[in-house]
Design a protein around this motif. Structure first.
Motif, PDB file in Angstrom:
ATOM      1  N   PHE A  44     -16.372   5.023  -3.198  1.00  0.00           N
ATOM      2  CA  PHE A  44     -15.080   3.635  -2.356  1.00  0.00           C
ATOM      3  C   PHE A  44     -14.922   2.861  -3.513  1.00  0.00           C
ATOM      4  CE2 PHE A  44     -15.190   1.065   1.383  1.00  0.00           C
ATOM      5  CZ  PHE A  44     -14.935  -0.275   1.259  1.00  0.00           C
ATOM      6  N   LEU A  45     -15.926   1.991  -4.061  1.00  0.00           N
ATOM      7  CA  LEU A  45     -15.254   1.281  -5.298  1.00  0.00           C
ATOM      8  C   LEU A  45     -14.437   2.023  -6.148  1.00  0.00           C
ATOM      9  CD1 LEU A  45     -15.682  -1.644  -7.037  1.00  0.00           C
ATOM     10  CD2 LEU A  45     -17.024  -0.522  -8.123  1.00  0.00           C
ATOM     11  N   PRO A  46     -13.987   2.667  -6.775  1.00  0.00           N
ATOM     12  CA  PRO A  46     -13.490   3.688  -7.862  1.00  0.00           C
ATOM     13  C   PRO A  46     -11.896   3.469  -6.341  1.00  0.00           C
ATOM     14  CG  PRO A  46     -14.442   4.977  -7.736  1.00  0.00           C
ATOM     15  CD  PRO A  46     -15.008   4.159  -7.284  1.00  0.00           C
ATOM     16  N   LEU A  47     -11.976   4.197  -5.121  1.00  0.00           N
ATOM     17  CA  LEU A  47     -10.911   4.349  -4.662  1.00  0.00           C
ATOM     18  C   LEU A  47     -10.243   3.219  -4.490  1.00  0.00           C
ATOM     19  CD1 LEU A  47      -9.144   6.303  -2.343  1.00  0.00           C
ATOM     20  CD2 LEU A  47     -10.657   6.309  -0.898  1.00  0.00           C
ATOM     21  N   ARG A  48     -11.152   2.347  -3.783  1.00  0.00           N
ATOM     22  CA  ARG A  48     -10.451   0.635  -3.332  1.00  0.00           C
ATOM     23  C   ARG A  48      -9.875   0.005  -4.974  1.00  0.00           C
ATOM     24  NH1 ARG A  48     -11.542  -3.382  -0.428  1.00  0.00           N
ATOM     25  NH2 ARG A  48     -11.107  -5.778  -0.509  1.00  0.00           N
ATOM     26  N   LYS A  49     -10.073   0.400  -6.019  1.00  0.00           N
ATOM     27  CA  LYS A  49      -9.381  -0.738  -6.956  1.00  0.00           C
ATOM     28  C   LYS A  49      -7.839   0.755  -7.223  1.00  0.00           C
ATOM     29  CE  LYS A  49     -13.088  -2.159 -10.154  1.00  0.00           C
ATOM     30  NZ  LYS A  49     -14.081  -1.708 -11.427  1.00  0.00           N
ATOM     31  N   ALA A  50      -8.171   1.839  -7.394  1.00  0.00           N
ATOM     32  CA  ALA A  50      -6.817   2.638  -6.795  1.00  0.00           C
ATOM     33  C   ALA A  50      -5.913   1.820  -5.786  1.00  0.00           C
ATOM     34  CB  ALA A  50      -7.272   4.130  -6.281  1.00  0.00           C
ATOM     35  N   LEU A  51      -6.820   1.925  -4.761  1.00  0.00           N
ATOM     36  CA  LEU A  51      -5.293   1.427  -2.960  1.00  0.00           C
ATOM     37  C   LEU A  51      -4.746  -0.136  -3.636  1.00  0.00           C
ATOM     38  CD1 LEU A  51      -7.950   2.868  -0.370  1.00  0.00           C
ATOM     39  CD2 LEU A  51      -5.665   4.117  -1.257  1.00  0.00           C
ATOM     40  N   GLU A  52      -5.657  -0.932  -4.267  1.00  0.00           N
ATOM     41  CA  GLU A  52      -4.912  -2.011  -4.826  1.00  0.00           C
ATOM     42  C   GLU A  52      -3.885  -1.996  -4.963  1.00  0.00           C
ATOM     43  OE1 GLU A  52      -8.717  -4.540  -6.706  1.00  0.00           O
ATOM     44  OE2 GLU A  52      -9.520  -4.500  -4.554  1.00  0.00           O
ATOM     45  N   ARG A  53      -3.389  -1.639  -6.085  1.00  0.00           N
ATOM     46  CA  ARG A  53      -2.647  -0.869  -6.844  1.00  0.00           C
ATOM     47  C   ARG A  53      -0.755  -1.314  -5.796  1.00  0.00           C
ATOM     48  NH1 ARG A  53      -2.898   4.024  -6.570  1.00  0.00           N
ATOM     49  NH2 ARG A  53      -0.871   5.560  -6.797  1.00  0.00           N
ATOM     50  N   LEU A  54      -1.754  -0.722  -5.145  1.00  0.00           N
ATOM     51  CA  LEU A  54      -0.186  -0.431  -3.573  1.00  0.00           C
ATOM     52  C   LEU A  54      -0.079  -1.544  -2.348  1.00  0.00           C
ATOM     53  CD1 LEU A  54      -1.233   2.701  -2.346  1.00  0.00           C
ATOM     54  CD2 LEU A  54       0.021   2.676  -3.927  1.00  0.00           C
ATOM     55  N   ASN A  55       1.429  -1.893  -2.741  1.00  0.00           N
ATOM     56  CA  ASN A  55       1.873  -3.023  -1.971  1.00  0.00           C
ATOM     57  C   ASN A  55       1.688  -2.815   0.041  1.00  0.00           C
ATOM     58  OD1 ASN A  55       3.811  -1.742  -0.618  1.00  0.00           O
ATOM     59  ND2 ASN A  55       5.235  -2.205  -2.143  1.00  0.00           N
ATOM     60  N   VAL A  56       2.034  -3.509   0.647  1.00  0.00           N
ATOM     61  CA  VAL A  56       0.777  -3.427   2.429  1.00  0.00           C
ATOM     62  C   VAL A  56       2.169  -1.880   2.758  1.00  0.00           C
ATOM     63  CG1 VAL A  56       1.647  -4.176   4.485  1.00  0.00           C
ATOM     64  CG2 VAL A  56       0.524  -5.580   2.584  1.00  0.00           C
ATOM     65  N   ALA A  57       2.823  -2.080   2.774  1.00  0.00           N
ATOM     66  CA  ALA A  57       3.658  -0.901   2.873  1.00  0.00           C
ATOM     67  C   ALA A  57       3.329   0.753   3.144  1.00  0.00           C
ATOM     68  CB  ALA A  57       5.228  -1.378   2.963  1.00  0.00           C
ATOM     69  N   PRO A  58       2.984   1.300   1.735  1.00  0.00           N
ATOM     70  CA  PRO A  58       2.665   1.898   2.241  1.00  0.00           C
ATOM     71  C   PRO A  58       0.970   1.726   2.698  1.00  0.00           C
ATOM     72  CG  PRO A  58       2.766   1.441   0.199  1.00  0.00           C
ATOM     73  CD  PRO A  58       3.583   0.141   0.352  1.00  0.00           C
ATOM     74  N   LEU A  59       0.706   0.588   1.969  1.00  0.00           N
ATOM     75  CA  LEU A  59      -1.242   0.812   2.756  1.00  0.00           C
ATOM     76  C   LEU A  59      -0.845   2.040   4.788  1.00  0.00           C
ATOM     77  CD1 LEU A  59      -2.324  -1.935   0.821  1.00  0.00           C
ATOM     78  CD2 LEU A  59      -2.311   0.932   0.071  1.00  0.00           C
ATOM     79  N   LYS A  60      -0.231   0.668   5.033  1.00  0.00           N
ATOM     80  CA  LYS A  60      -0.014   1.391   6.178  1.00  0.00           C
ATOM     81  C   LYS A  60       0.652   1.913   6.482  1.00  0.00           C
ATOM     82  CE  LYS A  60       1.932  -4.348   7.776  1.00  0.00           C
ATOM     83  NZ  LYS A  60       2.237  -4.902   8.517  1.00  0.00           N
ATOM     84  N   PHE A  61       1.440   2.825   5.944  1.00  0.00           N
ATOM     85  CA  PHE A  61       1.909   4.130   6.388  1.00  0.00           C
ATOM     86  C   PHE A  61       0.732   4.767   6.255  1.00  0.00           C
ATOM     87  CE2 PHE A  61       2.760   8.731   4.143  1.00  0.00           C
ATOM     88  CZ  PHE A  61       3.388   8.719   5.241  1.00  0.00           C
ATOM     89  N   PHE A  62      -0.104   4.491   5.627  1.00  0.00           N
ATOM     90  CA  PHE A  62      -1.014   5.869   5.362  1.00  0.00           C
ATOM     91  C   PHE A  62      -2.684   5.588   6.890  1.00  0.00           C
ATOM     92  CE2 PHE A  62      -1.136   5.106  -0.154  1.00  0.00           C
ATOM     93  CZ  PHE A  62       0.319   5.821   0.482  1.00  0.00           C
ATOM     94  N   ALA A  63      -2.837   4.427   6.698  1.00  0.00           N
ATOM     95  CA  ALA A  63      -3.076   4.227   8.220  1.00  0.00           C
ATOM     96  C   ALA A  63      -2.801   4.643   9.289  1.00  0.00           C
ATOM     97  CB  ALA A  63      -3.324   2.004   8.244  1.00  0.00           C
ATOM     98  N   ARG A  64      -0.834   4.446   9.581  1.00  0.00           N
ATOM     99  CA  ARG A  64      -0.330   4.491  10.542  1.00  0.00           C
ATOM    100  C   ARG A  64      -1.085   7.068  10.659  1.00  0.00           C
ATOM    101  NH1 ARG A  64       3.632   3.152  10.239  1.00  0.00           N
ATOM    102  NH2 ARG A  64       4.856   5.113   8.795  1.00  0.00           N
ATOM    103  N   GLU A  65      -0.217   7.542   9.274  1.00  0.00           N
ATOM    104  CA  GLU A  65      -0.825   8.511   9.916  1.00  0.00           C
ATOM    105  C   GLU A  65      -1.859   9.354   9.524  1.00  0.00           C
ATOM    106  OE1 GLU A  65       1.686  11.511   8.862  1.00  0.00           O
ATOM    107  OE2 GLU A  65       2.758   9.239   8.957  1.00  0.00           O
TER     108      GLU A  65
END
Length: 400
Positions: A2-23
């Protein structure tokens, strides 16, 4: 995980994170970066199989290759192996290449790099990829259509039928008649290239100027000799001749080859040729800065490039025709590729008298493969060659 994945996701902005969540069908109420990261990391932790099922076939293939190659895989190898689009642009520079691949990987110097904690978990649903295949033909056509010339005749050089006899003839000529070489380059000089054709058992490659060729920068250039020039270099690379001042003379190995036609000595000569760094096939490609002091500073060793192609050849099927384009694709796909330039961004190919140059190491690598196969291996008879007149085909790798 969970922790290393969270750190990897932190480098992204909101737009791609929303895309992942939607997909992945997560709650549409997720708006803030922190809650998006928490939800995505949790989904990857507890429902990885479900996330895997949301991936396209291409995305699954990409991740399977990365996981089964230790967590790192070159994107150019994937493209060559599967001949299909694959995501190469990370979400920081968001584009139409949006992909769930970036939940699992980052891109580093053209390579997919997967989180270590995900590698073993991805291997479970991802079958081990098959090795790359290679496309071949049983026969090649006698001619091919051409808009400018009507048709182009396909010439065939059956190298294996002539090479040993031709080598003996070349060595005999060198023994009885002085063949001069340039002191600096050790390539044939003076009248050598006019005398060496007399030693050929078969005609030189048929690339004389076409009478109806349209006037252009490249199609009207006299090509000069190919196999005679190649033989004068190859007998030195193989250890059968050496320069004595400005003249070639037989070595003890060359004398043995001349009189005994020893197949083991021939094999040994080929091995010495593969490992030879004195001569570079790039010097035979007009416009490539191989001989210049500038060019040599950035070139890889010729032996490294030859070994890569030589090793790849061991996987080629026998008695089948393979296009040069397919040879290069298979080299890259099987991770046997090479780079002529240690720093590919410094690779340059001058376009004749034009001042424009373009910079792409891959284009020059392709030209190197063709020259190595055609001049060196074809002359030694290690493969047969089917080819057409090159007018208006070179340089065939320039972009519009």
């Amino acid at each position: 995980m969970f922790l290393p994945l969270r750190k990897a996701l932190e480098r992204l902005n909101v737009a791609p994170l929303k895309f992942f969540a939607r997909e992945l069908g997560l709650s549409k109420k997720l708006k803030r970066k922190g809650e998006l990261i928490d939800a995505l990391a949790n989904e990857m932790e507890v429902n990885l199989q479900g996330v895997w099922r949301e991936l396209s076939e291409t995305e699954q293939r990409v991740l399977a290759e990365v996981a089964h190659n230790g967590g790192s895989y070159d994107s150019s190898v994937y493209k060559a192996k599967y001949s299909e689009w694959c995501p190469t642009q990370e979400p920081e520079a968001w584009s139409e290449e949006a992909s769930l691949v970036w939940l699992f990987c980052s891109m580093q110097l053209g390579r997919y790099v997967m989180l270590e904690t995900l590698v073993d978990r991805i291997k479970a649903p991802a079958p081990k990829p098959l090795p790359p295949g290679i496309s071949t033909l049983e026969e090649i056509p006698k001619e091919i259509p051409d808009e400018k010339f009507g048709t182009r005749v396909v010439h065939v050089h059956w190298g294996n039928d002539f090479s040993v006899m031709e080598l003996g003839s070349v060595l005999s000529l060198i023994k009885t008649s002085p063949i001069k070489v340039n002191v600096g380059t050790l390539r044939p000089a003076g009248h050598a290239e006019y005398r060496l054709p007399d030693a050929l058992i078969d005609f030189d490659f048929s690339i004389q100027i076409l009478r109806n060729a349209e006037t252009s920068l490249h199609s009207t250039q006299q090509p000069g000799s190919i196999r005679p020039h190649a033989w004068a270099v190859l007998v030195q690379q193989c250890g059968w001749c050496k320069p004595a001042g400005e003249t070639l003379q037989l070595t003890d190995r060359g004398a043995k080859m001349l009189y005994d036609k020893d197949i083991e000595e021939f094999r040994g000569g080929v091995r010495r040729f593969i490992e030879n760094d004195e001569f570079d096939e790039l010097d035979r490609i007009k416009g490539v800065e191989a001989s210049s002091h500038y060019g040599k500073r950035f070139l890889t060793r010729p032996s490294e490039r030859r070994r890569a192609i030589w090793e790849s050849m061991k996987s080629w099927p026998r008695d089948r025709w393979i296009s040069v384009q397919e040879v290069f694709r298979f080299l890259v796909a099987s991770e046997s590729g090479f780079s002529a330039y240690g720093e590919p961004y410094r690779a340059s190919l001058g376009l004749g008298t034009q001042t424009e140059t373009f910079y792409s190491g891959e284009y020059i690598d392709r030209l190197y493969v063709r020259t190595f196969l055609f001049e060196s291996l074809g002359t030694l008879g290690l493969l047969d060659l089917g080819y057409v007149h090159p007018a208006n085909l070179w340089p065939d790798l320039l972009l519009d």
